[in-house]
Design a protein around this motif. Structure first.
Motif, PDB file in Angstrom:
ATOM      1  N   GLY A  71       0.786  -1.225   0.000  1.00 29.35           N
ATOM      2  CA  GLY A  71       0.000   0.000   0.000  1.00 29.35           C
ATOM      3  C   GLY A  71       0.816   1.273   0.000  1.00 29.35           C
ATOM      4  O   GLY A  71       0.273   2.352   0.247  1.00 29.35           O
ATOM      5  N   LEU A  72       2.107   1.202  -0.298  1.00 30.31           N
ATOM      6  CA  LEU A  72       2.969   2.377  -0.271  1.00 30.31           C
ATOM      7  C   LEU A  72       3.630   2.577  -1.625  1.00 30.31           C
ATOM      8  O   LEU A  72       4.145   1.630  -2.222  1.00 30.31           O
ATOM      9  CB  LEU A  72       4.041   2.205   0.804  1.00 30.31           C
ATOM     10  N   SER A  73       3.632   3.814  -2.110  1.00 32.36           N
ATOM     11  CA  SER A  73       4.198   4.121  -3.420  1.00 32.36           C
ATOM     12  C   SER A  73       4.962   5.439  -3.361  1.00 32.36           C
ATOM     13  O   SER A  73       4.512   6.397  -2.721  1.00 32.36           O
ATOM     14  CB  SER A  73       3.078   4.216  -4.463  1.00 32.36           C
ATOM     15  N   PHE A  74       6.125   5.469  -4.047  1.00 34.15           N
ATOM     16  CA  PHE A  74       6.914   6.685  -4.189  1.00 34.15           C
ATOM     17  C   PHE A  74       7.119   6.968  -5.677  1.00 34.15           C
ATOM     18  O   PHE A  74       7.349   6.042  -6.465  1.00 34.15           O
ATOM     19  CB  PHE A  74       8.286   6.542  -3.517  1.00 34.15           C
ATOM     20  N   ALA A  75       7.070   8.240  -6.045  1.00 31.58           N
ATOM     21  CA  ALA A  75       7.239   8.621  -7.447  1.00 31.58           C
ATOM     22  C   ALA A  75       8.111   9.866  -7.546  1.00 31.58           C
ATOM     23  O   ALA A  75       8.002  10.782  -6.727  1.00 31.58           O
ATOM     24  CB  ALA A  75       5.885   8.875  -8.101  1.00 31.58           C
ATOM     25  N   ALA A  76       8.974   9.900  -8.560  1.00 30.31           N
ATOM     26  CA  ALA A  76       9.798  11.072  -8.873  1.00 30.31           C
ATOM     27  C   ALA A  76       9.610  11.378 -10.355  1.00 30.31           C
ATOM     28  O   ALA A  76       9.772  10.492 -11.201  1.00 30.31           O
ATOM     29  CB  ALA A  76      11.267  10.808  -8.561  1.00 30.31           C
TER      30      ALA A  76
END
Length: 325
Positions: free
Chosen positions: A294-299
């Motif tokens: 349930g965790l997402s990181f985006a750049a």
């Protein structure tokens, strides 16, 4: 004016699983998925400090938001589509090319900042690989958005030159708008998908129509299976995702209040003439997404073509985090 919107948003963030259920709709069921997403964008990532200078969003998707009275105003997709309801609080700030000048830079971009809430409804159709989003946007542009205070505080904290021209920013005026976006899968396999999209906005802040492409490649879940991250307890999707993403979009601009001022007022110290506003704008972006459960990181890095006569193209970066709960 900012405080009621913020309190309303924070109140929604307090919803829990034991809250009262949303109204039943057997023809268009409401997804139980929930997420909270934050993004921060700044052109400092490319060592510039002009035009679009920084922005933030805070988004909540929760089935309880289907109870909001604005729901009937948000068009739904065909029968059988899965409904998701959300609220986004958005701030963006803009400056001219040189913020050290304590006077109006004629021919340059005006100072402007806005803050608004976007109530949106997503109609997702996994079987048809398509999605319809409709949104009602309400807020304000002008000094009440806090653009001067925010940029000045950040520049003092980081030791950069303080902006000196915010007293000439676009004045306070209401924002009201309606936006419609449609996304459709054009091609896909296990590790790559290509999506086409079309979008239109009619409002006092932005009025435009656009279309574009979105490409994702890597270890990824199907775009229309559910939300961008895996909700706890959801089966059928990979727990780990790592993929690259690129977009290319063209827009035809009808009105841009950050350049032209609000149509409700004529008290602005300085705005651009309508003939100086760019009517055909190209935008592209590229980035990477890492997600687990349930965790997402985006750049992401974004480039936009010149938006007014004599203007430059511009780039900025954005960082985002999403939590499904």
């Amino acid at each position: 004016m900012r405080l009621p919107i913020l309190l309303l948003f924070l109140g929604f963030c307090g919803f829990t699983g034991h809250a009262a259920p949303a109204p039943a709709d057997t023809l268009r069921p409401i997804s139980p998925s929930r997420l909270l997403r934050y993004t921060y964008a700044n052109d400092l990532f490319f060592r510039t400090d002009y035009y679009f200078t920084q922005g933030m969003t805070l988004t909540l998707v929760h089935p309880m938001l289907a109870r909001l009275p604005v729901r009937p105003l948000l068009a739904a997709g065909p029968r059988g589509s899965m409904q998701q309801h959300g609220l986004t609080l958005r701030y963006d700030g803009f400056t001219p090319l040189r913020i050290q000048d304590a006077f109006i830079r004629v021919g340059d971009r005006p100072y402007a900042a806005y803050l608004y809430g976007s109530f949106f409804r997503v109609s997702n159709q996994p079987a048809r690989h398509q999605r319809l989003t409709t949104a009602l946007e309400i807020g304000f542009i002008g000094p009440a958005a806090g653009g001067k205070q925010l940029q000045t505080a950040i520049h003092r904290l980081t030791g950069n030159a303080e902006p000196r021209g915010w007293d000439y920013q676009i004045r306070n005026a209401p924002i009201i708008g309606y936006r419609v976006a449609f996304e459709k899968q054009l091609a896909a396999n296990q590790h790559v998908d290509l999506l086409g999209n079309a979008e239109a906005s009619l409002g006092t802040l932005y009025t435009y129509a656009g279309t574009g492409l979105r490409l994702r490649a890597g270890k990824l879940n199907p775009c229309f299976a559910d939300l961008a991250v895996t909700s706890p307890g959801y089966s059928g999707k990979a727990h780990w995702q790592l993929y690259g993403e690129a977009t290319l979009t063209g827009r035809l601009i009808g009105y841009d209040a950050t350049l032209q001022g609000s149509p409700f007022t004529n008290r602005d110290p300085y705005t651009l003439h309508a003939s100086d506003v760019g009517r055909a704008i190209l935008r592209s972006s590229g980035g990477v997404v890492l997600a687990h459960g349930g965790l997402s990181f985006a750049a992401t890095a974004t480039w936009v073509s010149p938006e007014f006569a004599g203007g430059r193209s511009h780039r900025w970066g954005q960082l985002g985090m999403t939590v499904a709960f």
